[in-house]
Design a protein around this motif. Sequence first.
Motif, PDB file in Angstrom:
ATOM      1  N   PRO A  41       0.807  -1.228   0.000  1.00 23.71           N
ATOM      2  CA  PRO A  41       0.000   0.000   0.000  1.00 23.71           C
ATOM      3  C   PRO A  41       0.840   1.278   0.000  1.00 23.71           C
ATOM      4  N   GLY A  42       1.936   1.282   0.738  1.00 21.75           N
ATOM      5  CA  GLY A  42       2.802   2.455   0.756  1.00 21.75           C
ATOM      6  C   GLY A  42       3.471   2.684  -0.574  1.00 21.75           C
ATOM      7  N   ARG A  43       3.891   1.619  -1.222  1.00 22.98           N
ATOM      8  CA  ARG A  43       4.565   1.750  -2.517  1.00 22.98           C
ATOM      9  C   ARG A  43       3.611   2.259  -3.596  1.00 22.98           C
ATOM     10  N   LEU A  44       2.332   1.907  -3.481  1.00 26.34           N
ATOM     11  CA  LEU A  44       1.348   2.302  -4.490  1.00 26.34           C
ATOM     12  C   LEU A  44       0.541   3.532  -4.065  1.00 26.34           C
ATOM     13  N   ALA A  45       0.941   4.154  -2.963  1.00 26.89           N
ATOM     14  CA  ALA A  45       0.138   5.240  -2.385  1.00 26.89           C
ATOM     15  C   ALA A  45      -0.066   6.402  -3.352  1.00 26.89           C
ATOM     16  N   GLY A  46       0.888   6.680  -4.225  1.00 25.53           N
ATOM     17  CA  GLY A  46       0.767   7.814  -5.134  1.00 25.53           C
ATOM     18  C   GLY A  46      -0.026   7.535  -6.391  1.00 25.53           C
ATOM     19  N   LEU A  47      -0.555   6.319  -6.524  1.00 30.42           N
ATOM     20  CA  LEU A  47      -1.252   5.945  -7.755  1.00 30.42           C
ATOM     21  C   LEU A  47      -2.762   5.920  -7.545  1.00 30.42           C
ATOM     22  N   PRO A  48      -3.512   6.582  -8.427  1.00 29.98           N
ATOM     23  CA  PRO A  48      -4.977   6.630  -8.300  1.00 29.98           C
ATOM     24  C   PRO A  48      -5.620   5.358  -8.858  1.00 29.98           C
ATOM     25  N   LEU A  49      -5.460   4.258  -8.160  1.00 30.08           N
ATOM     26  CA  LEU A  49      -5.956   2.973  -8.642  1.00 30.08           C
ATOM     27  C   LEU A  49      -7.484   2.972  -8.687  1.00 30.08           C
ATOM     28  N   VAL A  50      -8.021   2.417  -9.762  1.00 33.79           N
ATOM     29  CA  VAL A  50      -9.480   2.361  -9.896  1.00 33.79           C
ATOM     30  C   VAL A  50     -10.028   0.967  -9.633  1.00 33.79           C
ATOM     31  N   ALA A  51      -9.171  -0.068  -9.704  1.00 33.23           N
ATOM     32  CA  ALA A  51      -9.635  -1.432  -9.502  1.00 33.23           C
ATOM     33  C   ALA A  51      -8.438  -2.334  -9.229  1.00 33.23           C
ATOM     34  N   ALA A  52      -8.726  -3.463  -8.608  1.00 40.85           N
ATOM     35  CA  ALA A  52      -7.728  -4.510  -8.386  1.00 40.85           C
ATOM     36  C   ALA A  52      -8.254  -5.805  -8.994  1.00 40.85           C
ATOM     37  N   VAL A  53      -7.367  -6.522  -9.657  1.00 37.33           N
ATOM     38  CA  VAL A  53      -7.719  -7.796 -10.277  1.00 37.33           C
ATOM     39  C   VAL A  53      -6.736  -8.832  -9.758  1.00 37.33           C
ATOM     40  N   SER A  54      -7.237 -10.005  -9.392  1.00 37.02           N
ATOM     41  CA  SER A  54      -6.374 -11.026  -8.800  1.00 37.02           C
ATOM     42  C   SER A  54      -6.526 -12.371  -9.498  1.00 37.02           C
ATOM     43  N   GLU A 143     -14.983   1.850 -18.364  1.00 33.80           N
ATOM     44  CA  GLU A 143     -15.601   2.253 -17.099  1.00 33.80           C
ATOM     45  C   GLU A 143     -14.950   3.487 -16.479  1.00 33.80           C
ATOM     46  N   TYR A 144     -13.624   3.670 -16.705  1.00 38.48           N
ATOM     47  CA  TYR A 144     -12.903   4.712 -15.965  1.00 38.48           C
ATOM     48  C   TYR A 144     -12.124   5.681 -16.851  1.00 38.48           C
ATOM     49  N   GLY A 145     -12.042   5.426 -18.140  1.00 36.84           N
ATOM     50  CA  GLY A 145     -11.335   6.339 -19.027  1.00 36.84           C
ATOM     51  C   GLY A 145      -9.944   5.851 -19.391  1.00 36.84           C
ATOM     52  N   GLU A 146      -9.364   6.487 -20.415  1.00 36.77           N
ATOM     53  CA  GLU A 146      -8.111   5.997 -20.983  1.00 36.77           C
ATOM     54  C   GLU A 146      -6.897   6.246 -20.094  1.00 36.77           C
ATOM     55  N   ASP A 147      -6.991   7.131 -19.119  1.00 37.13           N
ATOM     56  CA  ASP A 147      -5.865   7.399 -18.226  1.00 37.13           C
ATOM     57  C   ASP A 147      -5.958   6.619 -16.915  1.00 37.13           C
ATOM     58  N   ALA A 148      -6.862   5.673 -16.840  1.00 32.45           N
ATOM     59  CA  ALA A 148      -7.055   4.902 -15.612  1.00 32.45           C
ATOM     60  C   ALA A 148      -5.839   4.038 -15.309  1.00 32.45           C
ATOM     61  N   VAL A 149      -5.631   3.791 -14.024  1.00 29.32           N
ATOM     62  CA  VAL A 149      -4.550   2.933 -13.547  1.00 29.32           C
ATOM     63  C   VAL A 149      -5.178   1.828 -12.698  1.00 29.32           C
ATOM     64  N   TYR A 150      -4.833   0.591 -12.992  1.00 31.05           N
ATOM     65  CA  TYR A 150      -5.361  -0.495 -12.181  1.00 31.05           C
ATOM     66  C   TYR A 150      -4.265  -1.507 -11.869  1.00 31.05           C
ATOM     67  N   VAL A 151      -4.476  -2.291 -10.820  1.00 30.75           N
ATOM     68  CA  VAL A 151      -3.469  -3.237 -10.368  1.00 30.75           C
ATOM     69  C   VAL A 151      -3.969  -4.650 -10.589  1.00 30.75           C
ATOM     70  N   LEU A 152      -3.047  -5.515 -10.980  1.00 26.99           N
ATOM     71  CA  LEU A 152      -3.373  -6.916 -11.230  1.00 26.99           C
ATOM     72  C   LEU A 152      -2.303  -7.774 -10.582  1.00 26.99           C
ATOM     73  N   CYS A 153      -2.691  -8.692  -9.721  1.00 25.14           N
ATOM     74  CA  CYS A 153      -1.735  -9.555  -9.019  1.00 25.14           C
ATOM     75  C   CYS A 153      -1.756 -10.950  -9.631  1.00 25.14           C
ATOM     76  N   SER A 154      -0.587 -11.408 -10.056  1.00 31.14           N
ATOM     77  CA  SER A 154      -0.501 -12.703 -10.718  1.00 31.14           C
ATOM     78  C   SER A 154       0.822 -13.389 -10.349  1.00 31.14           C
TER      79      SER A 154
END
Length: 240
Positions: A41-54, A143-154
């Motif tokens: 969470p601290g490492r990603l704190a500056g990113l406006p994440l819109v969703a998480a995918v796992s 859903e969130y626009g072309e500048d959206a940032v999302y995280v995916l854990c794999s």
Amino acid sequence: MPTLILVRHGRSTANTSGVLAGRTPGVQLDERGAAQAAGLPGRLAGLPLVAAVSSPLQRCRQTLQPLLDARPGLPLHTEDGLSECDYGDWSGRKLAELSDEPLMSVVQQHPSAAAFPGGESMRAMQNRAVDAVRAWNARIEAEYGEDAVYVLCSHGDIIKAVVADALGMHLDLFQRIHVDPCSVTAIRYTRLRPFLLRLGDTGDLAGLAPREQGLGADATPADDADHGSHAQVGGGAGAP
């Protein structure tokens, strides 16, 4: 298109015991892996994440849990297409034992020809992983626009396969890529091609946050190398 933040799960009990986990149930984060996840969470704190995918596997969901706790409104989705490679009969076996298997040389040097007994081929693994990422890119953008940032854990091989596709590399070269547990790989997808922004990063990630376009009134996002499809000749100035 969106910026994808790919996180490999934290170090697992299988990693420390030298076992090829695959989809074996019950594989969890070890103590260090839990600490790595707690720092996410601290490492990603500056990113406006819109969703998480796992990935559906437990070690990925455990890795994302501290991030979800820190961002209560962040939606979590499960994606079967990003699950670990199905290693079939190799799952749960010691890597030291598998090193003597004739197939291991194929896996290392000609992975596009490798198919695991009772499991899937590495080509099938890459195809379904890339298809899943592309589908999520389209969904997130809609859903969130072309500048959206999302995280995916794999998983390691999945992330390497997605990176190889983004770089236009043949799957036979993907073993040249390395991603550590809980490292971050970032890919910004555009209409014409993806850009690899980070690979296996374990440090500060604030520079991945979307920037103000700074465009003139008559310009379009495609005129800006950060938002369009043009590579920055000379490498660019980097994050401010």
